[in-house]
Each structure stands twice: as C-alpha cells, then as structure tokens.
Design a protein around this motif. Structure first.
Motif, PDB file in Angstrom:
ATOM      1  N   SER A  39      -3.106   4.898 -39.918  1.00  0.00           N
ATOM      2  CA  SER A  39      -2.779   5.155 -38.520  1.00  0.00           C
ATOM      3  C   SER A  39      -4.067   5.470 -37.765  1.00  0.00           C
ATOM      4  O   SER A  39      -4.997   6.043 -38.330  1.00  0.00           O
ATOM      5  N   LYS A  40      -4.093   5.127 -36.495  1.00  0.00           N
ATOM      6  CA  LYS A  40      -5.335   5.322 -35.728  1.00  0.00           C
ATOM      7  C   LYS A  40      -5.553   6.782 -35.383  1.00  0.00           C
ATOM      8  O   LYS A  40      -6.666   7.242 -35.219  1.00  0.00           O
ATOM      9  N   ARG A  41      -4.439   7.526 -35.304  1.00  0.00           N
ATOM     10  CA  ARG A  41      -4.576   8.909 -34.857  1.00  0.00           C
ATOM     11  C   ARG A  41      -4.480   9.913 -36.001  1.00  0.00           C
ATOM     12  O   ARG A  41      -4.354  11.115 -35.781  1.00  0.00           O
ATOM     13  N   SER A  45      -0.597  11.680 -35.625  1.00  0.00           N
ATOM     14  CA  SER A  45       0.602  10.850 -35.553  1.00  0.00           C
ATOM     15  C   SER A  45       1.648  11.332 -36.564  1.00  0.00           C
ATOM     16  O   SER A  45       2.843  11.305 -36.289  1.00  0.00           O
ATOM     17  N   CYS A  46       1.216  11.813 -37.711  1.00  0.00           N
ATOM     18  CA  CYS A  46       2.181  12.317 -38.701  1.00  0.00           C
ATOM     19  C   CYS A  46       2.870  13.567 -38.158  1.00  0.00           C
ATOM     20  O   CYS A  46       4.083  13.729 -38.289  1.00  0.00           O
ATOM     21  N   LEU A  47       2.058  14.430 -37.553  1.00  0.00           N
ATOM     22  CA  LEU A  47       2.596  15.731 -37.141  1.00  0.00           C
ATOM     23  C   LEU A  47       3.541  15.603 -35.956  1.00  0.00           C
ATOM     24  O   LEU A  47       4.372  16.484 -35.721  1.00  0.00           O
ATOM     25  N   MET A  48       3.448  14.487 -35.223  1.00  0.00           N
ATOM     26  CA  MET A  48       4.437  14.228 -34.179  1.00  0.00           C
ATOM     27  C   MET A  48       5.843  14.433 -34.734  1.00  0.00           C
ATOM     28  O   MET A  48       6.708  14.995 -34.079  1.00  0.00           O
ATOM     29  N   CYS A  49       6.060  13.966 -35.945  1.00  0.00           N
ATOM     30  CA  CYS A  49       7.402  14.068 -36.522  1.00  0.00           C
ATOM     31  C   CYS A  49       7.509  15.198 -37.550  1.00  0.00           C
ATOM     32  O   CYS A  49       8.592  15.697 -37.802  1.00  0.00           O
ATOM     33  N   HIS A  50       6.393  15.583 -38.188  1.00  0.00           N
ATOM     34  CA  HIS A  50       6.499  16.484 -39.348  1.00  0.00           C
ATOM     35  C   HIS A  50       6.086  17.926 -39.071  1.00  0.00           C
ATOM     36  O   HIS A  50       6.086  18.744 -39.982  1.00  0.00           O
ATOM     37  N   LYS A  87       4.193   0.869 -41.754  1.00  0.00           N
ATOM     38  CA  LYS A  87       5.275   0.891 -40.764  1.00  0.00           C
ATOM     39  C   LYS A  87       6.126   2.152 -40.888  1.00  0.00           C
ATOM     40  O   LYS A  87       7.197   2.246 -40.289  1.00  0.00           O
ATOM     41  N   HIS A  88       5.693   3.111 -41.716  1.00  0.00           N
ATOM     42  CA  HIS A  88       6.513   4.311 -41.946  1.00  0.00           C
ATOM     43  C   HIS A  88       6.788   5.077 -40.653  1.00  0.00           C
ATOM     44  O   HIS A  88       5.863   5.485 -39.948  1.00  0.00           O
ATOM     45  N   LYS A  89       8.066   5.224 -40.358  1.00  0.00           N
ATOM     46  CA  LYS A  89       8.460   6.108 -39.257  1.00  0.00           C
ATOM     47  C   LYS A  89       9.689   6.861 -39.721  1.00  0.00           C
ATOM     48  O   LYS A  89      10.604   7.134 -38.954  1.00  0.00           O
ATOM     49  N   GLY A  90       9.748   7.166 -41.012  1.00  0.00           N
ATOM     50  CA  GLY A  90      10.941   7.789 -41.577  1.00  0.00           C
ATOM     51  C   GLY A  90      11.329   7.027 -42.818  1.00  0.00           C
ATOM     52  O   GLY A  90      10.466   6.552 -43.561  1.00  0.00           O
ATOM     53  N   LYS A  91      12.649   6.892 -43.043  1.00  0.00           N
ATOM     54  CA  LYS A  91      13.098   6.294 -44.294  1.00  0.00           C
ATOM     55  C   LYS A  91      12.927   4.778 -44.330  1.00  0.00           C
ATOM     56  O   LYS A  91      13.103   4.156 -45.375  1.00  0.00           O
TER      57      LYS A  91
END
Ligand code: HEC
Ligand code: HEC
Ligand code: HEC
Ligand code: HEC
Ligand code: HEC
Ligand code: HEC
Ligand code: HEC
Ligand code: HEC
Ligand code: HEC
Ligand code: HEC
Length: 305
Positions: A39-41, A45-50, A87-91
């Motif tokens: 991911s570029k960020r 970007s992970c912490l946006m969701c986690h 493409k991971h954005k969850g399951k």
C-alpha cells in the motif's frame, strides 16, 4: 451427473480434511507476496480500518512499533510481517496471519521473522526440534508492550505448558531453583537451553553438558589429581538437571546408583539389602568415598578423601 457431483463434494471434504484448502490459501498468499503490491500509505491505510482493535494498537507499545531505523515501522510497516496489502480490504483477500490458527505453515511464519532476525542467535534454528512443528509465535507475541516469554519470571511457566515431563521433575523434592521465579538466584530454562537451537544435543547453550554445569558449579571442573571418570564424562550419568525425588537431584539413590556401574568391583559388589554391611548400609558408599567428584589429595585415588 449426480454421482459425479457427489464424488466432487467428497473430494472437497477430503481436501478440507487433509489441509489442502488451507495450503491453497497459503499458495494464494505466496503469489500475493510475489506480486508485492504494497500500500502507498503503509500503516495509515491499515489503521483506517484496524485502529479500533486494541490488540493491533498494542504493537506501538513494543519495539516493532518503534520508529527507529531498523524497525518494521521505518520500512514496510505492517506489511513487513503481514505481507503486501494487494486487494485486501477485509475478508475479500486474506493477509498473512500467525499463531496456531495462522493461515500459513509454521515454517513460513518463522521465515517472515527470520527475514530480519537471521543472526548469530538463530543460526541453529533449523536444527532445533522446535522448528519441526513450532514457529517463533509458539513462544513470542508481537502486538504487546512486553512479550511475556522475555520476562524471566514468566518463562519457566511458559515452557512448561508444553514440556510436562520437565514440569513434573522441577516440582520434585530436589531441583534447581526454577519454580521460584521472583527470588534472587532463581533460574530459567534458558540459563541452560537455547530456545532457538544450538550445535549441542538438547539445544544446550554451551558446547557440552558438563560445560553447561561448570558455568555455575565451577568448583567441579578440576583439574583434579584423581578424577572419577563419569564426572568428567557427563554430570547427567548421576544427576537429572530438571529435578528428582532423591537428594542432590540424583537419578538413583546410593548404593544402587553406584552399583549400576560398580557391580563387580570388590566390596562394591555386595548386594544392597542382603545384609546390613558397612559398605551398603545407611548413607552407604559416600560415607567412605566422600570425594565423589574427584580428589586432590595425594592418597585420594579411591575417592576416600
Ligand atoms: C513484527 C511483525 C508484525 C508487524 C510489524 C505487525 N504485525 Fe500484526 N500480527 C503479528 C503477529 C505475530 C500477530 C499474531 C498475534 C501476536 O503475536 O501478537 C499479529 C496479529 C495481527 C492482527 C490480528 C489481531 C487480533 O485481534 O487477533 C491484526 C488485525 C494485525 N496483526 C494487524 C496489524 C497492523 C494493522 C499492523 C501495523 C500497524 C501490524 N499488524 C504490524 C505480527 C506483526
Ligand atoms: C477497508 C478496511 C481494511 C483495510 C484498509 C485493511 N484491513 Fe485488514 N481486515 C479488514 C477486515 C474487515 C478484516 C476481517 C476482520 C475479522 O475477520 O475480524 C481484516 C482482517 C485482517 C487481518 C486478519 C485478522 C485475523 O485475526 O484473522 C490482518 C492480519 C489484517 N487485516 C491486516 C491488515 C493490514 C496489515 C492492512 C494494511 C496493509 C489492512 N489489514 C488493511 C479490513 C481492512
Ligand atoms: C522488518 C524487520 C523485522 C521483522 C520482520 C521482525 N522483527 Fe523482531 N525486531 C526487529 C527489530 C528492529 C527489533 C529491535 C532490535 C533491537 O532493538 O536490537 C526486533 C526485536 C524483536 C524481539 C525482542 C523484543 C524485545 O522486546 O526486546 C523479538 C522477540 C522479536 N523481534 C521477534 C520477532 C518475531 C517473532 C517476528 C515475526 C513475527 C519478528 N520479530 C519480525 C525487526 C523485525
Ligand atoms: C521455544 C520458545 C521460543 C521460540 C520457538 C522462539 N523463541 Fe525467541 N526467545 C525465546 C526466549 C526464552 C528468549 C529470551 C532468552 C534468550 O534470549 O535466550 C527469546 C529471545 C528472542 C529475541 C531477543 C534476544 C535475541 O536473541 O536476539 C529475539 C529477537 C527472538 N527471540 C526471536 C525469535 C525468532 C525470530 C524466532 C523464530 C525463528 C524465535 N525467537 C523462536 C523463546 C523462543
Ligand atoms: C508450543 C509448545 C512448546 C513450547 C512453548 C516450548 N517447547 Fe520445547 N519443544 C516442543 C516440541 C514439540 C519439541 C520436540 C520434541 C518433543 O516432543 O519433546 C520440543 C523440544 C525441546 C527441546 C529438546 C530439543 C532439541 O532442540 O534438541 C528443548 C531443550 C526444549 N524444547 C526447550 C524448551 C524451552 C527452554 C522452552 C521455553 C523457552 C520451550 N521448549 C517451549 C514444544 C514446545
Ligand atoms: C541446569 C541446566 C538445565 C536447566 C535449568 C534446564 N535443563 Fe533441560 N536439559 C538439560 C540437560 C543437561 C539436558 C540433557 C541434554 C542431553 O541429554 O543431550 C536437558 C534436556 C532437556 C530436554 C530434552 C529431553 C530429552 O528427552 O531429549 C528438554 C525437552 C528440556 N531439557 C526442557 C527443559 C525445560 C522446559 C526447562 C525449564 C523448565 C529446562 N529444560 C531446564 C539441562 C537443563
Ligand atoms: C545458571 C546456574 C546453574 C547451572 C548452569 C547449573 N546449576 Fe546446579 N545449581 C545451581 C543453583 C543456584 C543451585 C542451588 C544451590 C543451593 O540451593 O544452594 C544448584 C544446585 C545443584 C545441585 C544440588 C541440588 C541439591 O538439591 O542439593 C546439583 C546436584 C546440581 N546443581 C547439578 C547441576 C548439574 C548437573 C548441572 C548441569 C547440567 C547444573 N547443576 C547447572 C545453579 C546452576
Ligand atoms: C558418579 C556419580 C556422579 C556424577 C557423575 C556427578 N555427581 Fe554430583 N553428586 C553425586 C553424589 C552422590 C552427590 C551427593 C553427595 C553427598 O550426598 O555427599 C552429588 C552432589 C552434587 C552437588 C551438591 C553437593 C556439592 O558437592 O556441591 C553438586 C552441585 C553436584 N553434585 C554437581 C555435579 C556436577 C556439576 C557434575 C558434573 C561435573 C556432577 N555433579 C557429576 C554424584 C555424582
Ligand atoms: C556411570 C558409571 C559410574 C557410576 C554411576 C559410578 N561410577 Fe565410580 N567409577 C566409574 C568408572 C568408569 C571408574 C574408573 C574405573 C577404573 O579406573 O577402573 C570409577 C571409579 C571409581 C572409584 C575409584 C576406583 C579406583 O580404584 O580408582 C571409586 C572409589 C568409585 N568409582 C566409587 C563410586 C561411587 C561411590 C559411586 C556412587 C556414588 C560411583 N562410583 C558411581 C563409573 C561409575
Ligand atoms: C566402610 C567404608 C567403605 C564403604 C562404605 C564403601 N567403600 Fe569402597 N572402598 C573402601 C576402601 C577403604 C577402599 C580401598 C581399599 C580396597 O580396595 O578395598 C575402597 C575401594 C573401592 C573401589 C575401588 C575398587 C575396589 O573394589 O577395590 C570401588 C570401585 C569402591 N570402593 C566402590 C564402593 C561402592 C560402590 C560402595 C557402596 C556400595 C563402597 N565402595 C562403599 C571403603 C568403603
């Protein structure tokens, strides 16, 4: 047609049972790893969701969440361990997960860690029996400020979860001070063993069993004028380093201990229990052969003084 689809379902459940489908998730993760779409960020970007997950955030209490130059945070960040986001954005598409229920084999889990930790401490990792089915995560935790296994007071309990036989031994009457972790002078398994493997049988930290013991029992090293062969050869011929029901962690009590090797030498061969002989009664052999670890007395050949 019906029969065929039944067979197919059968095959699918067989694949599940044999772990093949697990393996195919692993294949997918390896491919994703090779594609390397990071991911570029980074962590942002992970912490946006986690970021609501307390376990995840505890990473920043420990060294792996630190920003110093060799830390994952200074490099690929979360993806240094969990693989590229792709493409991971969850399951929809998995990330690499760790531990007993991790989605890649123990060996691959460890290889992620070894990508940074393949150093002199872990040169023999692949020789230890731990690398057969266990991974680094059988002992270590990452998302925490204080990895419990690095705490001397917690280590013994942790190793004993799997090593029941040693746990039993160290609770016997005579043992090394392994069960009193908070007292000064207490010991841990890793005073003698390297959890990461070594060139010595039993993954000992020193080059031999005796060198392991001499670290703390230097007075037994000698050189002595009169040596007792098994003492020079291997302390564990007589002692169980994990503990024993007998005094001084002896494998057996004297005179039986001595007679396991000296059953045919002169008076040493007098059978225990046959009579109340001066040779086998009471404290037995050591009443006279007091210098059992060897002697420096000119007349000490028989270990009598
Ligand atoms: C040094 C390797 C490493 C890094 C860096 C790392 N993780 Fe982990 N992660 C692990 C391991 C190992 C586990 C399994 C739990 C443990 O050992 O703490 C885990 C567990 C998780 C879990 C599952 C947590 C749960 O609730 O069980 C999530 C989600 C996760 N990590 C996300 C992240 C995110 C997001 C980052 C970056 C901010 C990150 N990880 C950085 C190694 C790492
Ligand atoms: C758009 C939201 C989103 C983003 C961005 C995202 N994840 Fe996830 N992630 C999820 C969801 C949803 C799950 C499934 C959670 C679950 O099963 O409890 C998940 C699962 C995971 C898991 C498995 C946790 C487990 O216990 O099985 C890990 C590890 C993980 N993510 C790491 C990451 C990392 C590292 C990044 C950044 C590169 C990232 N995620 C980016 C939403 C996201
Ligand atoms: C991107 C590199 C990187 C990866 C991947 C990585 N580590 Fe580390 N690890 C470090 C750095 C840097 C330190 C801090 C070393 C230091 O300060 O000397 C560290 C320290 C540690 C420590 C000592 C912790 C402490 O509190 O002193 C342990 C244990 C550890 N790592 C285990 C692991 C495990 C298990 C994995 C696999 C899940 C892993 N590491 C993956 C870079 C990494
Ligand atoms: C059987 C349990 C166990 C396993 C498996 C294990 N460790 Fe350790 N690890 C320990 C213990 C105990 C310590 C602290 C005592 C020591 O350093 O010997 C430690 C210390 C460390 C340290 C900090 C000190 C040092 O040696 O640099 C790092 C880094 C580390 N381990 C990485 C790893 C990695 C990477 C793996 C997998 C390849 C791994 N460990 C597997 C138990 C384990
Ligand atoms: C998750 C389970 C687990 C944990 C935790 C664990 N071990 Fe082991 N250990 C094993 C297994 C499995 C073997 C393989 C042989 C066996 O079945 O005893 C093994 C083998 C060993 C051996 C003999 C092997 C060799 O490499 O030649 C030693 C010594 C050992 N472990 C020490 C430790 C120490 C010290 C700790 C704690 C720092 C520890 N173990 C933690 C599972 C574990
Ligand atoms: C005083 C040193 C010492 C301490 C402390 C110690 N061990 Fe050992 N351990 C040894 C020696 C010596 C051997 C024998 C190695 C050999 O025979 O090659 C051994 C052997 C083992 C073996 C292999 C047994 C086998 O049958 O092959 C395991 C597993 C083991 N120890 C686990 C542990 C665990 C777990 C702890 C902590 C509870 C521990 N040890 C503490 C010295 C020690
Ligand atoms: C890290 C230090 C350390 C190492 C290594 C070590 N010991 Fe010890 N040993 C001790 C301590 C501490 C005691 C307890 C002394 C006391 O209670 O006065 C002890 C006590 C003993 C005792 C007497 C126990 C009793 O109940 O009287 C024997 C026998 C012994 N050790 C044998 C060994 C052998 C054999 C080895 C090598 C496999 C070994 N030790 C390695 C520290 C060590
Ligand atoms: C031939 C058997 C035998 C061998 C081999 C042996 N010991 Fe002993 N050890 C004994 C006996 C017997 C006692 C108890 C002495 C007594 O009760 O007077 C003892 C007691 C001890 C003690 C506690 C009392 C003391 O003398 O300090 C320590 C420590 C010890 N042994 C360490 C070692 C070490 C280290 C080695 C290897 C270098 C070793 N032993 C090899 C038989 C042996
Ligand atoms: C693992 C085997 C083994 C055990 C156990 C053992 N010994 Fe020995 N012992 C030997 C060997 C080998 C020699 C050297 C024999 C020789 O030189 O003929 C020896 C030598 C001796 C000698 C000196 C003999 C001489 O004439 O030089 C005495 C005395 C002795 N042992 C007493 C004992 C006592 C007492 C015990 C019990 C605490 C004991 N041994 C336990 C193997 C053992
Ligand atoms: C009452 C004192 C005494 C007791 C108890 C005793 N010994 Fe001896 N032992 C001696 C004397 C004195 C010698 C040297 C003179 C001789 O050769 O008989 C000796 C010699 C030995 C020797 C050298 C070879 C031989 O047989 O001449 C061995 C081995 C030995 N003893 C083992 C043992 C063992 C094993 C025990 C316990 C079963 C034991 N001793 C109990 C006094 C004792």
């Amino acid at each position: 047609m019906r029969v065929r689809s039944l067979i197919r379902t059968g095959i699918v459940s067989l694949l599940f049972a044999s772990g093949y489908l697990h393996a195919s998730e692993e294949t997918l993760l390896i491919e994703k790893f090779q594609q390397g779409q990071y991911s570029k960020r980074g962590a942002d970007s992970c912490l946006m969701c986690h970021k609501k997950n307390e376990t995840v955030m505890a990473l920043f209490d420990g060294v792996h969440g630190d920003l110093h130059s060799s830390s994952p945070m200074a490099q690929l960040q979360c993806e240094a361990c969990h693989g590229p986001q792709g493409k991971h954005k969850g399951k929809n598409q998995p990330m690499i997960t760790f531990g007993d229920n991790g989605n890649v084999s123990a060996e691959l889990q460890s290889s992620v860690c070894l990508s940074c930790h393949q150093d002199s401490q872990r040169m023999a990792w692949h020789d230890t029996l731990h690398s057969d089915d266990q991974s680094c995560l059988s002992c270590h935790q990452i998302h925490t400020g204080q990895d419990p296994v690095l705490n001397r007071a917690a280590e013994v309990a942790m190793c004993s979860q799997c090593h029941r036989e040693q746990k039993l031994d160290l609770n016997k009457r005579s043992s090394h001070p392994l069960t009193t972790p908070t007292q000064s002078g207490s010991m841990t398994c890793s005073d003698c063993h390297s959890a990461h493997g070594s060139m010595t049988d039993g993954s000992l930290k020193q080059v031999s069993i005796n060198d392991t013991c001499y670290q703390c029992h230097a007075e037994k090293r000698g050189p002595l004028l009169w040596e007792h062969e098994p003492v020079v050869d291997n302390c564990t011929s007589c002692h169980n380093p994990h503990g024993s029901v007998n005094d001084a962690m002896l494998e057996r009590r004297a005179p039986m201990l001595c007679q396991s090797c000296h059953a045919s030498d002169g008076h040493a061969s007098r059978a225990y229990g046959d009579d109340d002989s001066a040779f086998t009664g009471g404290q037995s052999c050591m009443n006279c052969h007091g210098s059992i670890h060897g002697s420096n007395h000119p007349a000490g050949k028989q270990l009598l003084r």
